[in-house]
Design an enzyme around this catalytic site. Structure first.
Site, short mmCIF file in Angstrom:
data_model
loop_
_atom_site.label_atom_id
_atom_site.label_comp_id
_atom_site.label_asym_id
_atom_site.label_seq_id
_atom_site.Cartn_x
_atom_site.Cartn_y
_atom_site.Cartn_z
N MET A 88 0.73 -0.80 0.04
CA MET A 88 -0.06 -0.45 0.06
C MET A 88 0.86 1.81 0.37
O MET A 88 1.74 1.30 0.17
CB MET A 88 -0.35 -0.19 1.62
CG MET A 88 -1.85 -1.21 1.22
SD MET A 88 -3.09 -0.95 2.98
CE MET A 88 -3.56 0.50 2.37
N HIS A 89 0.08 2.04 -0.01
CA HIS A 89 0.29 3.75 0.49
C HIS A 89 1.50 4.38 -0.77
O HIS A 89 2.02 5.16 -1.29
CB HIS A 89 1.09 3.44 1.50
CG HIS A 89 1.02 3.12 2.29
ND1 HIS A 89 -0.90 3.76 3.15
CD2 HIS A 89 0.54 2.51 3.28
CE1 HIS A 89 -1.30 2.77 3.72
NE2 HIS A 89 -0.29 2.29 3.92
N ASP B 66 -2.63 -5.13 0.41
CA ASP B 66 -1.56 -6.39 0.40
C ASP B 66 -2.25 -6.81 2.28
O ASP B 66 -2.93 -8.05 2.35
CB ASP B 66 -0.31 -6.32 0.75
CG ASP B 66 0.30 -5.20 1.82
OD1 ASP B 66 -0.27 -4.74 2.25
OD2 ASP B 66 1.28 -5.06 1.68
#
Length: 484
Positions: A79-80, A235
């Site tokens: 992520m991110h 995830d």
């Protein structure tokens, strides 16, 4: 057949599953992380495509007929990450990853704007996407000026797979731009970072159809026409789908590169000041909370490199029975910490070393330090209104029963070990591909695996563990006063 693609920090995993959710096989493509400066962590998006091609080629070599029968693909990814592309879909710079902390000042500035916590339900962490874009704006204005779309890592793979600019709710909740309660982009938060909604992908639920596989790739891999690509998930939400952690009260602890204590929620329960993440789940109208520590197996792997012994050898040296804490404490803040400290600048330490501090003693301290960091997340979840009675263990570190006993004893609750099988993010992504392609009921599909064993807290050591945890808790403010 259904295909799950999980873009991890260290590689892409492609998992093939049949309609009865039996895993047929998997392929893998390796990835590396670039760290050009202290606190930086980057990857080239083109490498994700190469790794994905390698993983699917491995599957095709082993299971060509089964791969040809794929009707749905699900996506999962770390992520991110800030993946910046121009109007011609060209990548403008390496992707800034989840564990990159260069934008800590920008994150603090955004977090001081009360709208961010109010709308996203979260602290603006340095690892989140929005502060990275402000960093690019401040430090690479020529790049920022060319940004046509900001994509999360798995959604860059989707663009390659389908030609669509789309993302799911669970992954998008980690950007600091999503109104997490409304499950929609916030134009106010985007404007606060110099962006607009037209630079964001469209939003779908993780179980929804989100494009179809391009004919060129379908032909290359031997697939048929109209292969559905699901919205997918970040995830951790994908792992939750794989573990059946979708109903309120269900939880898992993940010992991967980072460590996660994940709890599914039937409603939206934000408490930003606890540093608990409150995100949308991959299933419609569900949410989840999680505490995140930045170095779990990463801490053991770091010590493995220092000691010249494999992680497996180090944990084997401790034996099978959990030992009482020795008085040596390890703080696993190798790249800062999220829950509960939100501190990008803090760094790790061994405390209490003596002449009798053997390699095994230090290994034990590393495992205990990660266990205590996860206990910090449990306490933060409690403060945010979530109480857990047990957790299921996943991730590479969960292969160590010693470590699981340490975690159970630190948390004071049983740890369930699932039966043999791979129920991680790639499996969860494949489940989402099945749901999107067939319209099957998400809760029925995302069932929990059978439990092979239960690791109970070691009652005789709980007092010693509690004392060691309180010592661990006291050390953070002490080293912060020195390091900051």
């Amino acid at each position: 057949m259904y295909l799950g693609l999980d873009l991890g920090t260290s590689g892409v995993k492609a998992m093939l599953m049949d309609g009865d959710q039996k895993v047929i096989g998997s392929g893998h493509g390796a990835l590396n992380v670039s760290r050009p400066h202290s606190g930086w962590s980057e990857q080239a998006p083109q490498d994700w495509i190469s790794a994905c091609e390698e993983a699917i080629s491995g599957l095709k070599a082993q299971f060509p007929k089964e791969l040809a029968a794929v009707k749905g693909i699900g996506l999962s990814g770390h992520m991110h990450g800030a993946t910046l592309i121009d109007a011609e879909d060209k990548v403008l710079r390496p992707c800034i990853l989840w564990n990159d902390t260069r934008s800590h000042q920008e994150a603090a500035t955004l977090d001081a704007d009360p709208r961010f916590r109010a709308l996203t339900g979260n602290i603006v962490f340095p690892g989140f996407t929005a502060p990275k874009l402000v960093w690019v704006k401040n430090n690479e204005p020529e790049v920022f000026g060319k940004v046509a779309k900001v994509l999360l890592p798995k959604d860059y793979l989707r663009l390659w797979l389908t030609g669509e600019y789309l993302s799911d709710m669970s992954d998008s909740a980690g950007t600091s731009w999503l109104d997490t309660g409304k499950r929609a982009w916030s134009s106010d938060l985007l404007d606060a970072t110099g962006l607009s909604e037209r630079q964001m992908p469209g939003l779908v639920e993780g179980t929804e159809q989100a494009g179809t596989l391009r004919a060129e790739l379908a032909s290359k891999w031997g697939l048929g026409a109209n292969v559905v690509v699901a919205g997918g998930a970040g995830d951790n939400a994908a792992s939750a789908c794989g573990m059946g952690t979708v109903a309120e009260g269900h939880a898992f602890v993940s010992l991967g590169t980072s460590g996660v204590l994940f709890a599914a929620n039937g409603s939206y329960l934000p408490k930003p000041e606890s540093a608990v993440h409150a995100f949308c789940h991959a299933l419609p109208n569900t949410w989840h909370q999680m505490g995140v520590i930045l170095s779990a197996t990463d801490a053991l792997n770091w010590y493995s490199g220092i000691s010249g012994q494999s992680a497996g050898n180090l944990t084997a040296e401790l034996g099978n029975e959990l030992q009482a804490p020795t008085g040596v404490t390890f703080l696993p803040y190798l790249s800062g910490e999220r829950t509960p400290h939100n501190d990008a600048a803090i760094r790790g330490a061994f405390i209490g070393l003596g002449h009798d501090s053997s390699r095994a003693v230090l290994t034990q301290a590393v495992l205990e330090g990660v266990s205590f960091a996860i206990r910090d997340s449990l306490e933060a979840l409690k403060s945010a209104g979530t109480s857990l009675s047990r957790v299921t263990a996943i991730g590479g570190g969960s292969r160590s029963r010693y470590w699981l006993a340490s975690i159970a004893t630190a948390l004071g609750i049983p740890v369930d070990v699932p039966a043999d099988g791979d129920f991680g993010a790639a499996f969860g992504a494949a489940r989402l591909g099945l749901i999107a392609a067939t319209g099957a009921d998400p809760v029925s599909v995302c069932s929990a695996p059978a439990t092979e064993a239960v690791v109970e807290p070691v009652s005789a050591l709980q007092d010693g563990y509690e004392a060691a945890y309180q010592r661990y808790r006291a050390l953070y403010p002490a080293i912060k006063s020195i390091q900051h």
